[in-house]
Design a protein around this motif. Structure first.
Motif, PDB file in Angstrom:
ATOM      1  N   SER A  18       0.826  -1.199   0.000  1.00 19.66           N
ATOM      2  CA  SER A  18       0.000   0.000   0.000  1.00 19.66           C
ATOM      3  C   SER A  18       0.865   1.255   0.000  1.00 19.66           C
ATOM      4  N   THR A  19       0.347   2.296  -0.619  1.00 22.14           N
ATOM      5  CA  THR A  19       1.035   3.585  -0.590  1.00 22.14           C
ATOM      6  C   THR A  19       0.411   4.500   0.463  1.00 22.14           C
ATOM      7  N   SER A  20      -0.597   3.996   1.181  1.00 20.97           N
ATOM      8  CA  SER A  20      -1.240   4.811   2.207  1.00 20.97           C
ATOM      9  C   SER A  20      -0.356   4.887   3.446  1.00 20.97           C
ATOM     10  N   PRO A  21      -0.543   5.923   4.261  1.00 25.43           N
ATOM     11  CA  PRO A  21       0.265   6.057   5.476  1.00 25.43           C
ATOM     12  C   PRO A  21      -0.075   4.966   6.481  1.00 25.43           C
ATOM     13  N   PRO A  22       0.832   4.670   7.418  1.00 19.26           N
ATOM     14  CA  PRO A  22       0.537   3.669   8.455  1.00 19.26           C
ATOM     15  C   PRO A  22      -0.692   4.092   9.252  1.00 19.26           C
ATOM     16  N   ARG A  23      -1.411   3.105   9.726  1.00 14.53           N
ATOM     17  CA  ARG A  23      -2.565   3.362  10.570  1.00 14.53           C
ATOM     18  C   ARG A  23      -2.229   2.931  11.981  1.00 14.53           C
ATOM     19  N   ARG A  24      -2.569   3.760  12.952  1.00 10.71           N
ATOM     20  CA  ARG A  24      -2.294   3.446  14.346  1.00 10.71           C
ATOM     21  C   ARG A  24      -3.575   3.021  15.027  1.00 10.71           C
ATOM     22  N   LEU A  25      -3.439   1.979  15.848  1.00  8.26           N
ATOM     23  CA  LEU A  25      -4.554   1.453  16.606  1.00  8.26           C
ATOM     24  C   LEU A  25      -4.257   1.576  18.085  1.00  8.26           C
ATOM     25  N   ALA A  26      -5.261   1.896  18.872  1.00  3.93           N
ATOM     26  CA  ALA A  26      -5.127   1.901  20.325  1.00  3.93           C
ATOM     27  C   ALA A  26      -5.776   0.622  20.841  1.00  3.93           C
ATOM     28  N   LEU A  27      -5.005  -0.167  21.588  1.00  9.65           N
ATOM     29  CA  LEU A  27      -5.494  -1.390  22.227  1.00  9.65           C
ATOM     30  C   LEU A  27      -5.390  -1.218  23.730  1.00  9.65           C
ATOM     31  N   SER A  28      -6.119  -2.035  24.472  1.00 10.66           N
ATOM     32  CA  SER A  28      -5.958  -2.010  25.926  1.00 10.66           C
ATOM     33  C   SER A  28      -4.552  -2.486  26.257  1.00 10.66           C
ATOM     34  N   GLN A  29      -4.075  -2.134  27.426  1.00 11.64           N
ATOM     35  CA  GLN A  29      -2.740  -2.588  27.831  1.00 11.64           C
ATOM     36  C   GLN A  29      -2.662  -4.108  27.848  1.00 11.64           C
ATOM     37  N   ALA A  30      -3.721  -4.764  28.311  1.00  9.80           N
ATOM     38  CA  ALA A  30      -3.726  -6.227  28.389  1.00  9.80           C
ATOM     39  C   ALA A  30      -3.633  -6.850  26.994  1.00  9.80           C
ATOM     40  N   ASP A  31      -4.418  -6.338  26.025  1.00  9.34           N
ATOM     41  CA  ASP A  31      -4.372  -6.881  24.671  1.00  9.34           C
ATOM     42  C   ASP A  31      -3.036  -6.589  23.995  1.00  9.34           C
ATOM     43  N   PHE A  32      -2.481  -5.390  24.211  1.00  6.32           N
ATOM     44  CA  PHE A  32      -1.183  -5.050  23.640  1.00  6.32           C
ATOM     45  C   PHE A  32      -0.102  -5.978  24.208  1.00  6.32           C
ATOM     46  N   ALA A  33      -0.155  -6.218  25.521  1.00  4.81           N
ATOM     47  CA  ALA A  33       0.822  -7.120  26.162  1.00  4.81           C
ATOM     48  C   ALA A  33       0.688  -8.536  25.606  1.00  4.81           C
ATOM     49  N   ARG A  34      -0.543  -9.003  25.432  1.00  6.12           N
ATOM     50  CA  ARG A  34      -0.774 -10.353  24.899  1.00  6.12           C
ATOM     51  C   ARG A  34      -0.258 -10.458  23.464  1.00  6.12           C
ATOM     52  N   ALA A  35      -0.558  -9.484  22.620  1.00  6.24           N
ATOM     53  CA  ALA A  35      -0.081  -9.510  21.235  1.00  6.24           C
ATOM     54  C   ALA A  35       1.443  -9.482  21.185  1.00  6.24           C
ATOM     55  N   THR A  36       2.058  -8.694  22.063  1.00  5.87           N
ATOM     56  CA  THR A  36       3.518  -8.617  22.124  1.00  5.87           C
ATOM     57  C   THR A  36       4.106  -9.945  22.589  1.00  5.87           C
ATOM     58  N   GLU A  37       3.479 -10.550  23.580  1.00  5.25           N
ATOM     59  CA  GLU A  37       3.931 -11.844  24.109  1.00  5.25           C
ATOM     60  C   GLU A  37       3.914 -12.923  23.023  1.00  5.25           C
ATOM     61  N   LEU A  38       2.938 -12.876  22.132  1.00  2.68           N
ATOM     62  CA  LEU A  38       2.786 -13.893  21.086  1.00  2.68           C
ATOM     63  C   LEU A  38       3.468 -13.533  19.772  1.00  2.68           C
ATOM     64  N   ARG A  39       4.213 -12.437  19.756  1.00 10.78           N
ATOM     65  CA  ARG A  39       4.802 -11.908  18.523  1.00 10.78           C
ATOM     66  C   ARG A  39       5.524 -12.965  17.675  1.00 10.78           C
ATOM     67  N   GLU A  40       6.290 -13.843  18.288  1.00  7.05           N
ATOM     68  CA  GLU A  40       7.058 -14.865  17.556  1.00  7.05           C
ATOM     69  C   GLU A  40       6.539 -16.277  17.823  1.00  7.05           C
ATOM     70  N   THR A  41       5.301 -16.414  18.293  1.00  7.19           N
ATOM     71  CA  THR A  41       4.734 -17.712  18.645  1.00  7.19           C
ATOM     72  C   THR A  41       3.964 -18.307  17.473  1.00  7.19           C
ATOM     73  N   GLU A  42       4.367 -19.510  17.045  1.00  7.58           N
ATOM     74  CA  GLU A  42       3.630 -20.208  15.988  1.00  7.58           C
ATOM     75  C   GLU A  42       2.213 -20.476  16.477  1.00  7.58           C
ATOM     76  N   GLY A  43       1.240 -20.316  15.601  1.00  2.00           N
ATOM     77  CA  GLY A  43      -0.147 -20.564  15.955  1.00  2.00           C
ATOM     78  C   GLY A  43      -0.852 -19.352  16.549  1.00  2.00           C
ATOM     79  N   ARG A  44      -0.157 -18.210  16.583  1.00  2.00           N
ATOM     80  CA  ARG A  44      -0.761 -17.015  17.181  1.00  2.00           C
ATOM     81  C   ARG A  44      -2.035 -16.582  16.471  1.00  2.00           C
ATOM     82  N   GLU A  45      -2.213 -17.009  15.219  1.00  2.00           N
ATOM     83  CA  GLU A  45      -3.387 -16.604  14.448  1.00  2.00           C
ATOM     84  C   GLU A  45      -4.688 -17.192  15.000  1.00  2.00           C
ATOM     85  N   THR A  46      -4.586 -18.124  15.944  1.00  7.40           N
ATOM     86  CA  THR A  46      -5.789 -18.692  16.560  1.00  7.40           C
ATOM     87  C   THR A  46      -6.343 -17.809  17.677  1.00  7.40           C
TER      88      THR A  46
END
Length: 94
Positions: A18-46
């Protein structure tokens, strides 16, 4: 006395095709921490989608897209997170 809510964390999503600018999302601290924790975890798409709010103005839409309800979808390792949002104002969808 009520407890003060935890501040939201933000993350950036981009699409390399895409040539559009990046989009920023605000998540709760808990969801951001969980997504960060799973960053390199296989199967995270579940993981269920994370609720957030768009914190970027998309100038082609009116009224403002700031705080538009958004769901962040986790994809397999090596792929960027996807997102979906409520129908945009004025786009004709219910």
């Amino acid at each position: 006395m009520s407890a003060t809510p935890a501040p939201a964390a933000t993350g950036t999503t981009t699409n390399s095709r895409s040539t559009s600018p990046p989009r920023r999302l605000a998540l709760s601290q808990a969801d951001f921490a969980r997504a960060t924790e799973l960053r390199e975890t296989e199967g995270r798409e579940t993981e269920p989608p994370y609720f957030g709010r768009l914190t970027t103005e998309l100038p082609i839409y009116s009224p403002s897209t700031i705080n538009l309800k958004t769901m962040a979808h986790t994809r397999p390792v090596g792929e960027r997170h996807g997102r979906s949002q409520a129908p945009l104002p004025g786009d004709g969808r219910a």
